[in-house]
Design a protein around this motif. Sequence first.
Motif, PDB file in Angstrom:
ATOM      1  N   ASP A 288       1.067  -1.655  -0.347  1.00 31.18           N
ATOM      2  CA  ASP A 288       0.105   0.329   0.115  1.00 31.18           C
ATOM      3  C   ASP A 288       1.008   1.162  -0.109  1.00 31.18           C
ATOM      4  OD1 ASP A 288      -1.820   1.777   0.212  1.00 31.18           O
ATOM      5  OD2 ASP A 288      -2.862   1.227   2.596  1.00 31.18           O
ATOM      6  N   ASN A 290       0.592   4.203  -0.424  1.00 30.96           N
ATOM      7  CA  ASN A 290      -0.244   5.050   0.942  1.00 30.96           C
ATOM      8  C   ASN A 290      -0.218   5.334   1.745  1.00 30.96           C
ATOM      9  OD1 ASN A 290      -1.320   6.768  -2.028  1.00 30.96           O
ATOM     10  ND2 ASN A 290      -3.613   5.314  -1.843  1.00 30.96           N
ATOM     11  N   SER A 291       0.407   3.699   2.506  1.00 27.44           N
ATOM     12  CA  SER A 291       0.141   4.165   3.776  1.00 27.44           C
ATOM     13  C   SER A 291       1.406   4.502   4.624  1.00 27.44           C
ATOM     14  CB  SER A 291       0.889   2.476   4.541  1.00 27.44           C
ATOM     15  OG  SER A 291       1.438   1.845   3.700  1.00 27.44           O
TER      16      SER A 291
END
Length: 444
Positions: A288, A290-291
Amino acid sequence: MVGAVPELRADTRADRTPSGARGRALRIGLISAVVPLSLALVQCGKAPNPAALAANSQANVQVVAKTNPQAANQQVASGDTFEDRFPAPQFKERFPSTGESLLQRQMSDFSPKRAVQQQGEQAPYKVASLAPQVPYQRPPREDLTTLVGMKSSAFPYFGNNPASDAPFLNISKGDRRGHRSYSGRVYWQDETYSDSRVLMHVPEHFDVRKPGVIVVFFHGNGATLERDVRDRQLVPQQITESGANAVLLAPQMAVDAADSSAGKFWQAGGFKRFMEESANHLARVTGDPNSARAFANMPIVIVGYSGGFLPTAWSLEVGGISDRVRGVVLLDAVYGEMDKFASWIESHRSGFFVSSYTRYTARRDRELMSMLRQKGISVSEDMDGPLRPGSVVFVETGDGITHRDYVNRAWTQYPLKDVLVKMSATPALALTRVAATTPSASSR
């Protein structure tokens, strides 16, 4: 009398002749209408086309008109049209008979709850609903344990040793450069100080959307990430078994050497750069991207074992993000730098500090306890209770506990696991939540 019978028969035949002609004309007209209609119905088994039927009707009129103009006129005059012969169905024809039933439904029958209750009674179909029927669940996955090369890791390091303010690589032999340790032994840069890899571990239950913590583990002397941190000390396994929402970062220090050098963690802001780079790698490892922001702001717990005390102390002192560090755990590791540890404890009362020690480090641990008490900081000497904000705990272990196995057994079996469990049981720390099962605290 004899002649009267033929005359009567002649009159009767004469009277019947016109009506017989009309009968034949009607039969011809009926056959002309029925035969094309039958052919149209039989063809391909399809319903008749209204346009074709109308055309056939016109053709029949023309045929009858040719054979018998009078009959044709009568047929048209009688209103024998398509609508007359094929009237539209009336509502009463579709109303249920006595053998049928028309089930009356209420609007409540179509609610999702009602639909679920009637599944066993009705046909196998599902009722669509805007309300979610099943809460979102993250797809299951296994533990992720990997080695990642990082530019900001401890080595290679070409700066100075802050203890002497001299170049760290202070030995050369031809093209080779090396470092002479405090014991006098020489370790070469290409063998001991060139591994930039970091062991990353993400438990299967970790969820970046929940409150979590990053555990940074500084291993001791004579260790490698695979042989010791992963397989012998079982650090990744301890984190997973704790059930805590935590991930692990373990940088390779001096490779399999009796040396505690901190490398890039000696530099101002070195620990901050390490954590910033690791956030991007953790985001990629977990799949991910975006993490990365969540990892870049996640609280940190530093664990230093044995010679790992040196990078721990310097990361707290000059690392640049000591406010993100919410806990420090030293496992038989107070060999020096007491002033740096005391300074962090005094200025970060919302965090916790744990130092467990054997007879090898007992003198320095007691010295550190004395320094803290002089500053008015309360010190506990057991790990029976939960960890709370501001907790300062020193735990002495008996002679049966060996230094080599200290990461696996100190005051309890798997001490790192025990620390994470006690953190999870203290909501006030706001460090992590138990994400999987809730294991009980390890007993002595």
